[in-house]
Scaffold this motif. Structure first.
Motif, PDB file in Angstrom:
ATOM      1  N   SER A   1       0.854  -1.194   0.000  1.00  0.00           N
ATOM      2  CA  SER A   1       0.000   0.000   0.000  1.00  0.00           C
ATOM      3  C   SER A   1       0.887   1.241   0.000  1.00  0.00           C
ATOM      4  CB  SER A   1      -0.910  -0.001   1.228  1.00  0.00           C
ATOM      5  OG  SER A   1      -1.813  -1.089   1.175  1.00  0.00           O
TER       6      SER A   1
ATOM      7  N   SER B   1       2.758  -2.619  -7.024  1.00  0.00           N
ATOM      8  CA  SER B   1       2.413  -1.633  -5.999  1.00  0.00           C
ATOM      9  C   SER B   1       2.082  -0.276  -6.620  1.00  0.00           C
ATOM     10  CB  SER B   1       3.566  -1.490  -5.005  1.00  0.00           C
ATOM     11  OG  SER B   1       3.884  -2.731  -4.409  1.00  0.00           O
TER      12      SER B   1
ATOM     13  N   LYS C   1      -1.322  -0.438  -8.382  1.00  0.00           N
ATOM     14  CA  LYS C   1      -2.395  -0.413  -7.382  1.00  0.00           C
ATOM     15  C   LYS C   1      -2.607   0.999  -6.845  1.00  0.00           C
ATOM     16  CE  LYS C   1      -3.770  -2.556  -3.000  1.00  0.00           C
ATOM     17  NZ  LYS C   1      -3.368  -3.537  -1.936  1.00  0.00           N
ATOM     18  N   ALA C   2      -1.506   1.715  -6.588  1.00  0.00           N
ATOM     19  CA  ALA C   2      -1.601   3.069  -6.054  1.00  0.00           C
ATOM     20  C   ALA C   2      -2.250   4.020  -7.049  1.00  0.00           C
ATOM     21  CB  ALA C   2      -0.208   3.562  -5.666  1.00  0.00           C
TER      22      ALA C   2
ATOM     23  N   LYS D   1      -5.996   3.290  -7.478  1.00  0.00           N
ATOM     24  CA  LYS D   1      -6.712   3.676  -6.267  1.00  0.00           C
ATOM     25  C   LYS D   1      -7.120   5.149  -6.295  1.00  0.00           C
ATOM     26  CE  LYS D   1      -6.330   3.359  -1.216  1.00  0.00           C
ATOM     27  NZ  LYS D   1      -5.440   2.987  -0.083  1.00  0.00           N
TER      28      LYS D   1
END
Length: 405
Positions: free
Chosen positions: A176, A264, A267-268, A271
């Motif tokens: 995250s 990662s 995903k960031a 998001k």
């Protein structure tokens, strides 16, 4: 050829067993007495069982595999269950059942073994479970279950391998991390594009008459009082920041950390709601068009799960040609590499004026930069291309702020 040799070996063992039985009978006949006949009758059941086992079709077994799920994240635990069934209850003294694990999956001492010994007897069904901890990223194919049995004399050992296909996908680990652009881009003065727009309620650009669905907070009370009708503020529209991840597939010691960082980062970005595209620079150019949403993230993760090291020089040239033909992408281009070369630096410098470029150079934990790599990173930064080395274990620090170039 192996099957022929195995058949010849079994025939020879059967002949040897029959010969031993005949010798035991002849000994009892000529020697006579209790001891000789006792030896013969004691040996006879073992011989008969071995002969029956030699002709018993082990292929009548049916095997089924059940896995806890089809998709995993790297590091999760796989739980498997093997079920063996047979239609005819022949008395097997023992069987050894084994799951032939894919080459990419390795068990540890803490796992339940994928191999089990059963004292089966007349039972028609046998079940055992196993585990695989800390699975590695990749696509893993389960294809075989092996069972093995034998007689007490050790003459006959039978083995059969049953095909049972199953494929699982292990996604890379994704940490995250925060992702944001430091400079918003506004609709006024921007070129037309297919990108999405959202209201920036901090900047009013005009007023209009109230329409159903407008928020009360948007009403301009001064204008309303002057015109004697409800007037609503109009706001600037902020363009969402499309991003294109471009990952180099060259083999290196930092290849797996690079996969983790790419997952990662993807995903960031997703998001935040920003549209995202993905390009793999391998033997061929593998392009995923820019799209927003979780479905796009799953598409990227599936590609990252299956990706393997490949030469990338040819596909990089294709990318250059596409950049030239389109006049550069409107998206921010985020390069992720684990091998930094002068050739790569020159190609990025050549395209720096046509597109927003940023480069992440991924290193293994505690791996220091060479003098040449430091010089190349400094050269890119001086040419206006934000470039930084990111070490495994410090990925979150690399995304504290991603600036628009």
């Amino acid at each position: 050829m192996k099957d022929i040799l195995r058949s010849l070996k079994s025939i020879w063992k059967l002949i040897l067993l029959l010969l031993l039985t005949a010798l035991a009978f002849c000994y009892a006949m000529f020697q006579g007495g209790f001891v000789s006949w006792f030896l013969f009758y004691a040996f006879l059941p073992f011989a008969v069982y071995s002969i029956l086992l030699a002709v018993y079709p082990l292929q009548t077994f049916r095997a089924a595999r059940t896995l806890s799920k089809d998709q995993f994240s790297a590091g999760e635990i796989l739980k498997g269950e093997i079920t063996l069934e047979r239609p005819f209850p022949f008395p097997l003294i023992y069987i050894i059942a084994e799951e032939c694990l894919p080459s990419g999956l390795k068990q540890t001492a803490a796992d339940q073994p994928a191999r089990k010994l059963f004292i089966l007897g007349f039972r028609r069904k046998a079940v055992f479970t196993y585990t695989v901890q800390s699975m590695k990223r990749g696509e893993h194919h389960f294809s075989r279950i092996r069972i093995k049995t034998g007689d007490l004399l050790g003459l006959f050992e039978k083995e059969v391998t049953m095909k049972t296909d199953k494929t699982i996908l292990v996604y890379p680990t994704a940490f995250s991390m925060g992702y944001r652009h430091s400079k918003p881009q506004y609709e006024q003065g921007a070129s037309a594009s297919s990108q999405r727009y959202i209201k920036d309620t901090t900047m009013a650009s005009g007023i209009r008459e109230y329409q159903p669905g407008d928020r009360m907070a948007w009403i301009d009370w001064k204008a309303t009082a002057k015109r004697d009708s409800f007037m609503t503020k109009e706001f600037e529209q902020t363009r969402t920041h499309d991003a294109m991840l471009i990952m180099d597939q060259q083999a290196s010691d930092s290849f797996e950390p690079m996969i983790t960082f790419t997952a990662s980062l993807a995903k960031a970005i997703i998001k935040t709601g920003a549209p995202l595209g993905f390009i793999l620079l391998g033997t061929e150019l593998d392009t995923t068009p820019v799209q927003p949403g979780e479905k796009q993230l799953q598409t990227i993760f599936r590609k990252l799960a299956r990706v393997n090291p490949e030469p990338s020089s040819a596909s990089f040239s294709i990318w250059e040609e596409r950049m030239a033909s389109q006049g550069g992408y409107r998206s921010s281009n985020l390069f992720i590499v684990s091998v930094l070369t002068m050739e790569l630096v020159r190609k990025l410098e050549h395209r720096a004026s046509y597109s927003d470029l940023k480069l992440y150079f991924i290193r293994k934990k505690n791996q220091l930069l060479t003098q040449e790599e430091e010089v190349l990173l400094d050269r890119l930064n001086k040419r206006g291309i934000a470039a930084e080395a990111v070490s495994e274990g410090f990925f979150d620090q690399a995304l504290e702020e991603v600036k628009s170039l």
